[in-house]
Design a protein around this motif. Structure first.
Motif, PDB file in Angstrom:
ATOM      1  N   THR A 295       1.720   8.699 -10.966  1.00 14.35           N
ATOM      2  CA  THR A 295       1.592   8.012  -9.686  1.00 14.35           C
ATOM      3  C   THR A 295       2.926   8.124  -8.951  1.00 14.35           C
ATOM      4  OG1 THR A 295      -0.103   6.516 -10.525  1.00 14.35           O
ATOM      5  CG2 THR A 295       1.136   5.773  -8.606  1.00 14.35           C
ATOM      6  N   MET A 296       2.840   8.385  -7.649  1.00 12.52           N
ATOM      7  CA  MET A 296       4.061   8.596  -6.855  1.00 12.52           C
ATOM      8  C   MET A 296       4.875   7.305  -6.755  1.00 12.52           C
ATOM      9  SD  MET A 296       3.432  11.603  -6.155  1.00 12.52           S
ATOM     10  CE  MET A 296       1.979  12.606  -6.298  1.00 12.52           C
TER      11      MET A 296
ATOM     12  N   ALA B  94      -0.036   6.690  -3.805  1.00 13.71           N
ATOM     13  CA  ALA B  94      -0.629   8.005  -4.065  1.00 13.71           C
ATOM     14  C   ALA B  94      -0.438   8.355  -5.517  1.00 13.71           C
ATOM     15  CB  ALA B  94       0.024   9.056  -3.175  1.00 13.71           C
ATOM     16  N   PHE B  95      -1.387   9.099  -6.059  1.00 15.74           N
ATOM     17  CA  PHE B  95      -1.222   9.553  -7.438  1.00 15.74           C
ATOM     18  C   PHE B  95      -1.605  11.030  -7.564  1.00 15.74           C
ATOM     19  CE2 PHE B  95      -5.675   9.647  -8.907  1.00 15.74           C
ATOM     20  CZ  PHE B  95      -6.306   8.832  -7.973  1.00 15.74           C
ATOM     21  N   LYS B  96      -1.033  11.656  -8.575  1.00 18.36           N
ATOM     22  CA  LYS B  96      -1.308  13.076  -8.820  1.00 18.36           C
ATOM     23  C   LYS B  96      -2.699  13.218  -9.417  1.00 18.36           C
ATOM     24  CE  LYS B  96       3.212  15.182  -9.553  1.00 18.36           C
ATOM     25  NZ  LYS B  96       4.178  14.166 -10.003  1.00 18.36           N
TER      26      LYS B  96
ATOM     27  N   SER C 101       6.084   5.496  -4.595  1.00 21.91           N
ATOM     28  CA  SER C 101       6.073   5.206  -3.167  1.00 21.91           C
ATOM     29  C   SER C 101       4.967   4.194  -2.893  1.00 21.91           C
ATOM     30  CB  SER C 101       5.815   6.508  -2.407  1.00 21.91           C
ATOM     31  OG  SER C 101       5.479   6.234  -1.080  1.00 21.91           O
ATOM     32  N   VAL C 102       5.345   3.069  -2.282  1.00 19.46           N
ATOM     33  CA  VAL C 102       4.374   2.017  -2.028  1.00 19.46           C
ATOM     34  C   VAL C 102       4.591   1.457  -0.632  1.00 19.46           C
ATOM     35  CG1 VAL C 102       3.501  -0.227  -2.768  1.00 19.46           C
ATOM     36  CG2 VAL C 102       4.389   1.345  -4.470  1.00 19.46           C
ATOM     37  N   ALA C 103       3.513   1.195   0.070  1.00 19.94           N
ATOM     38  CA  ALA C 103       3.591   0.495   1.337  1.00 19.94           C
ATOM     39  C   ALA C 103       2.732  -0.752   1.238  1.00 19.94           C
ATOM     40  CB  ALA C 103       3.088   1.388   2.475  1.00 19.94           C
ATOM     41  N   ASN C 104       3.233  -1.858   1.756  1.00 16.89           N
ATOM     42  CA  ASN C 104       2.410  -3.075   1.812  1.00 16.89           C
ATOM     43  C   ASN C 104       2.907  -3.988   2.927  1.00 16.89           C
ATOM     44  OD1 ASN C 104       3.802  -4.891  -1.102  1.00 16.89           O
ATOM     45  ND2 ASN C 104       4.763  -4.063   0.706  1.00 16.89           N
TER      46      ASN C 104
ATOM     47  N   TYR D 138      -2.727  -5.408   2.418  1.00 13.67           N
ATOM     48  CA  TYR D 138      -2.873  -3.961   2.547  1.00 13.67           C
ATOM     49  C   TYR D 138      -1.890  -3.308   1.594  1.00 13.67           C
ATOM     50  CZ  TYR D 138      -1.760   0.610   4.602  1.00 13.67           C
ATOM     51  OH  TYR D 138      -1.504   1.935   4.794  1.00 13.67           O
ATOM     52  N   VAL D 139      -2.323  -2.271   0.944  1.00 17.26           N
ATOM     53  CA  VAL D 139      -1.401  -1.539   0.087  1.00 17.26           C
ATOM     54  C   VAL D 139      -1.749  -0.063   0.123  1.00 17.26           C
ATOM     55  CG1 VAL D 139      -2.707  -1.842  -2.059  1.00 17.26           C
ATOM     56  CG2 VAL D 139      -0.254  -1.552  -2.168  1.00 17.26           C
ATOM     57  N   LYS D 140      -0.706   0.737   0.018  1.00 20.51           N
ATOM     58  CA  LYS D 140      -0.897   2.191   0.059  1.00 20.51           C
ATOM     59  C   LYS D 140      -0.065   2.831  -1.033  1.00 20.51           C
ATOM     60  CE  LYS D 140       0.731   5.690   3.095  1.00 20.51           C
ATOM     61  NZ  LYS D 140       1.026   6.095   4.466  1.00 20.51           N
TER      62      LYS D 140
ATOM     63  N   TYR E 153       4.784  -3.917  -8.565  1.00 20.14           N
ATOM     64  CA  TYR E 153       3.797  -2.866  -8.794  1.00 20.14           C
ATOM     65  C   TYR E 153       4.146  -2.068 -10.036  1.00 20.14           C
ATOM     66  CZ  TYR E 153       2.497  -3.933  -4.007  1.00 20.14           C
ATOM     67  OH  TYR E 153       2.094  -4.586  -2.881  1.00 20.14           O
ATOM     68  N   LYS E 154       3.139  -1.770 -10.815  1.00 10.64           N
ATOM     69  CA  LYS E 154       3.345  -0.895 -11.970  1.00 10.64           C
ATOM     70  C   LYS E 154       2.992   0.525 -11.568  1.00 10.64           C
ATOM     71  CE  LYS E 154       2.350  -4.422 -15.285  1.00 10.64           C
ATOM     72  NZ  LYS E 154       1.588  -5.276 -14.348  1.00 10.64           N
ATOM     73  N   ILE E 155       3.881   1.443 -11.875  1.00 11.02           N
ATOM     74  CA  ILE E 155       3.697   2.837 -11.503  1.00 11.02           C
ATOM     75  C   ILE E 155       3.534   3.644 -12.787  1.00 11.02           C
ATOM     76  CG2 ILE E 155       4.662   4.759 -10.163  1.00 11.02           C
ATOM     77  CD1 ILE E 155       4.391   2.305  -8.437  1.00 11.02           C
TER      78      ILE E 155
ATOM     79  N   ALA F 288      -1.120  -0.671 -10.445  1.00 15.19           N
ATOM     80  CA  ALA F 288      -1.430  -2.074 -10.664  1.00 15.19           C
ATOM     81  C   ALA F 288      -0.436  -2.922  -9.894  1.00 15.19           C
ATOM     82  CB  ALA F 288      -1.364  -2.411 -12.149  1.00 15.19           C
ATOM     83  N   ALA F 289      -0.928  -3.970  -9.277  1.00 16.18           N
ATOM     84  CA  ALA F 289      -0.074  -4.857  -8.502  1.00 16.18           C
ATOM     85  C   ALA F 289      -0.131  -6.260  -9.075  1.00 16.18           C
ATOM     86  CB  ALA F 289      -0.530  -4.880  -7.041  1.00 16.18           C
TER      87      ALA F 289
END
Lengths: 163, 103
Positions: free
Chosen positions: A121-122, B74-76, A124-127, B70-72, A115-117, B58-59
């Motif tokens: 962007t926080m 957060a962004f400011k 923190s990633v869940a998948n 599924y993906v989760k 993942y590109k952050i 981006a993934a």
């Protein structure tokens, strides 16, 4: 006189049209080149997704090995009953995180997701990932130009990669 | 056609939390079917989230993601009612795009 005028304007229009076409082609070319550059930046890391062990995958992604860090917190189940769907998530307190990757060392393709952050962007990633069998799950965080990782073993009762 | 992408983006005023669920087989290319024939790889390779003309997430995915991924994250920033654009492309070149309103 009228006729010449029309012809003149017709020619003029032609010339203008021609210029327009050239301009369009020109315009078309520039975004294309820019697009190609953007694509090169955002390129799908094909090599990394071919790597058969985690060291190669990390190298293909970041160009250097990762150092273990306790600032990367990986949340994964102790035992996954179904290897086809293993929920994993990561958070980190490291600043300036630019990317996060998930790897499963016993999978036929070790790299699962990268993942590109972008800034803002926080980190923190869940998948949800697939796991072939009991294996280490490795999460790699790139922060401030350095590469950190955390590993956790997840026991899998039913594999998610074999039929 | 109904979109393959389901998104919930919620803003708490400061940050926007995004959850996305995509319908996709995510075949890794290592699984055999009942006849013993290998199911060819078919998985999403790239997934992007765009807000206000900028990429916020981006993934790059391999075949190791679960079916219906599924993906989760957060962004400011992100305001209620604003649009979040989500698109994916898979290894066969198929794509889908959707726009979700931040709630």
């Amino acid at each position: 006189m009228d006729r010449t005028d029309t012809r003149f304007s017709a020619t003029r229009r032609l010339i203008l049209q021609g210029a327009g076409v050239v301009a369009l082609v020109g315009l078309g070319n520039i975004p294309f080149v820019a697009g190609a550059f953007a694509a090169a930046n955002d390129k799908y890391p094909e090599d990394a997704f071919k790597a058969k062990n985690e060291a190669d995958a990390i190298k293909a992604l970041y160009g250097k090995p990762a150092e273990a860090s306790d600032k990367v917190k990986l949340d994964a189940p102790e035992i996954a009953e179904n290897g086809a769907v293993v929920p994993v998530s990561v958070t980190t307190t490291l600043p300036d995180v630019t990317s996060i990757a998930f790897l499963v060392s016993e999978n036929p393709v070790v790299l699962v997701a990268s993942y590109k952050i972008p800034a803002g962007t926080m980190p923190s990633v869940a998948n949800r990932i697939k796991m072939a069998k009991t294996s280490n799950v490795i999460v790699v965080v790139e922060a401030g130009g350095k590469v950190y990782s955390t590993t956790k073993e997840v026991k899998v009762t039913v594999g998610g990669c074999g039929g | 056609m109904a979109s393959t992408i389901r998104v919930r983006a919620t803003s708490n005023g400061d940050t926007t939390e995004v959850q996305a669920l995509i319908q996709h087989p995510m075949d890794s290319g290592f699984v055999k079917d009942a006849q013993g024939a290998i199911i060819p790889p078919h998985f999403i390779q790239q997934l992007t989230f765009e807000y206000d003309g900028k990429n916020v997430f981006a993934a790059d995915w391999g075949g190791g993601g679960s079916k219906d991924p599924y993906v989760k994250f957060a962004f400011k920033g992100g305001k209620k009612g604003d649009d979040l654009k989500i698109s994916w492309v898979d290894n066969k070149g198929a794509t889908d795009t959707t726009t979700a309103k931040i709630q």
